[in-house]
Design an enzyme around this catalytic site. Sequence first.
Site, PDB file in Angstrom:
ATOM      1  N   GLY A  69       0.808  -1.214   0.000  1.00 48.46           N
ATOM      2  CA  GLY A  69       0.000   0.000   0.000  1.00 48.46           C
ATOM      3  C   GLY A  69       0.841   1.262   0.000  1.00 48.46           C
ATOM      4  O   GLY A  69       0.538   2.231  -0.700  1.00 48.46           O
ATOM      5  N   ASN A 149      -8.526   3.677   8.222  1.00 48.76           N
ATOM      6  CA  ASN A 149      -7.896   2.579   8.958  1.00 48.76           C
ATOM      7  C   ASN A 149      -8.071   2.686  10.469  1.00 48.76           C
ATOM      8  O   ASN A 149      -7.959   1.693  11.175  1.00 48.76           O
ATOM      9  CB  ASN A 149      -6.405   2.484   8.608  1.00 48.76           C
ATOM     10  N   GLN A 178      -7.722  -0.571   3.050  1.00 48.59           N
ATOM     11  CA  GLN A 178      -8.511  -1.208   4.122  1.00 48.59           C
ATOM     12  C   GLN A 178      -9.793  -1.857   3.621  1.00 48.59           C
ATOM     13  O   GLN A 178     -10.395  -2.648   4.336  1.00 48.59           O
ATOM     14  CB  GLN A 178      -8.850  -0.187   5.214  1.00 48.59           C
ATOM     15  N   SER A 198      -3.246  -3.458  -0.876  1.00 45.65           N
ATOM     16  CA  SER A 198      -2.143  -4.102  -0.159  1.00 45.65           C
ATOM     17  C   SER A 198      -2.522  -5.545   0.195  1.00 45.65           C
ATOM     18  O   SER A 198      -3.575  -5.778   0.807  1.00 45.65           O
ATOM     19  CB  SER A 198      -1.859  -3.304   1.115  1.00 45.65           C
ATOM     20  N   HIS A 200      -1.333  -7.809   2.364  1.00 45.88           N
ATOM     21  CA  HIS A 200      -1.362  -8.369   3.726  1.00 45.88           C
ATOM     22  C   HIS A 200      -2.592  -7.961   4.530  1.00 45.88           C
ATOM     23  O   HIS A 200      -2.789  -8.430   5.651  1.00 45.88           O
ATOM     24  CB  HIS A 200      -0.063  -8.047   4.481  1.00 45.88           C
ATOM     25  N   CYS A 326       0.423   1.637  12.544  1.00 48.04           N
ATOM     26  CA  CYS A 326       1.443   2.546  12.011  1.00 48.04           C
ATOM     27  C   CYS A 326       1.666   3.738  12.916  1.00 48.04           C
ATOM     28  O   CYS A 326       2.692   4.382  12.857  1.00 48.04           O
ATOM     29  CB  CYS A 326       1.041   3.024  10.632  1.00 48.04           C
TER      30      CYS A 326
HETATM   31  C1  LIG Z   1      -5.300   2.992   4.753  1.00 50.10           C
HETATM   32  C2  LIG Z   1      -3.923   2.438   4.602  1.00 50.10           C
HETATM   33  N1  LIG Z   1      -3.171   2.823   3.556  1.00 50.10           N
HETATM   34  C3  LIG Z   1      -1.930   2.333   3.356  1.00 50.10           C
HETATM   35  C4  LIG Z   1      -1.358   1.440   4.232  1.00 50.10           C
HETATM   36  C5  LIG Z   1       0.020   0.940   3.986  1.00 50.10           C
HETATM   37  O1  LIG Z   1       0.004  -0.347   3.434  1.00 50.10           O
HETATM   38  P1  LIG Z   1       1.301  -1.293   3.502  1.00 50.10           P
HETATM   39  O2  LIG Z   1       1.440  -1.755   4.910  1.00 50.10           O
HETATM   40  O3  LIG Z   1       1.015  -2.404   2.546  1.00 50.10           O
HETATM   41  O4  LIG Z   1       2.464  -0.468   3.048  1.00 50.10           O
HETATM   42  C6  LIG Z   1      -2.097   1.024   5.358  1.00 50.10           C
HETATM   43  C7  LIG Z   1      -1.500   0.096   6.345  1.00 50.10           C
HETATM   44  O5  LIG Z   1      -1.847   0.083   7.503  1.00 50.10           O
HETATM   45  C8  LIG Z   1      -3.410   1.526   5.536  1.00 50.10           C
HETATM   46  O6  LIG Z   1      -4.169   1.160   6.576  1.00 50.10           O
END
Ligand SMILES: Cc1ncc(COP(=O)(O)O)c(C=O)c1O
Length: 387
Positions: A69, A149, A178, A198, A200, A326
């Site tokens: 992502g 998220n 998400q 993404s 995972h 994050c």
């Molecule tokens: C809304 C959103 N965008 C982007 C990401 C980032 O994705 P990735 O972990 O695959 O880099 C996340 C990860 O928590 C997310 O929740």
Amino acid sequence: MIYMDNSATTRPDPEVIRVMSEVMENVYGNPSSLHGLGGKAERLVKQARQATAKVLGVSPRSLVFTSGGTESNNMAIKGVALQFQNRGRHLITTQVEHASVHQVYEQLEREGWRVTRLPVDEKGRVQPEDVERSLTNGTVLVSVMHVNNETGTIQPIPEIGRLLAGHPKVLFHVDAVQSFGKMDVRPQEWGVDLMSFSGHKFHGPKGTGCLYIREGVRLSPLLSGGGQEEGFRSGTQNVPGIAGFAKAAVLAAGRRKQRLPLFQQWKRELIQLCKEGLTNVRINGDISDAGGAPFILSLSFPGLKSEVMVHALEEEGVVVSSQSACSSKGEKASRILTAMGIDAITAVGTIRLSMGHQTTEDDVHRTAEIFRRVIPRLQQVMKVHES
Ligand SMILES: Cc1ncc(COP(=O)(O)O)c(C=O)c1O
């Protein structure tokens, strides 16, 4: 252990693991090589692209495989900014985007771009009219996430897509990290030019992702080199990862219809627990079926600290998250909750429960039971401390 942190990441599906190890063992050729082993790998990547495209209802040519992502978001936003830097230097986004969008805009701002960050209401939703009002002759891109998220609030993507259709020079990017895999996501029908995914987040492998780029949209690539992925993303493709991503996307699409009503029922059950079994609790975001993702529940317990709750709940067997994974290491109140008008004391007492395709009814019942035991105990300790 009850895993209620599926928005941070998910456990890979056993089928995904099987496909990936089979590919690693047997299909180790470079998809760009001319020999048979290379051809086998190339065909696998092609099949994965077709399968993912079918799930999304788009052309396989419009999909670029990435490392996740974060890369998809960076590729979309910086790719547009680099491509159109002479057209105009204005970008529009919201105050509640993920760090992998938010930080990119901060970087571009330091490089001279003007960025409008749209406010959200108390449920965390942006108003489509605000997007329209912010457009200027120099606007090149609008980025609005699909499902938040931290709170699960769903943004009005089709509405924004419709209004941007009247502004063909403005590109529309959506972070659907998400939502994809749990909800129906239709980039083409919604008028979206760029959409990030993404692996995972829906029981696929970590470090895999995808960017939808509407056919005809031009982007400056971030990674230059061998010209793989139609020149959008050079670098030898992660063949097992791509196969695992596509497998997970297909499995998730098959489960979605049956799982969505269950998520809704379970979220209602957890909300009922908050209303009847707990005190001094705030439910964040939009909790209506239409306005909020049914697999994310954000709860605030003013006076308690997120970290304390996360650890106490884990000791009793349920794994949840403080805000989002994050941002969970930071001490500060969440930027997203603050944008929704939530005060700092409430924001730092916030935890997130998130369900996935492996969540069971029993997990939800046991979570409710553990909350009923742990939260009042922590609130009691707080009271004693304060007096
Ligand atoms: C809304 C959103 N965008 C982007 C990401 C980032 O994705 P990735 O972990 O695959 O880099 C996340 C990860 O928590 C997310 O929740």
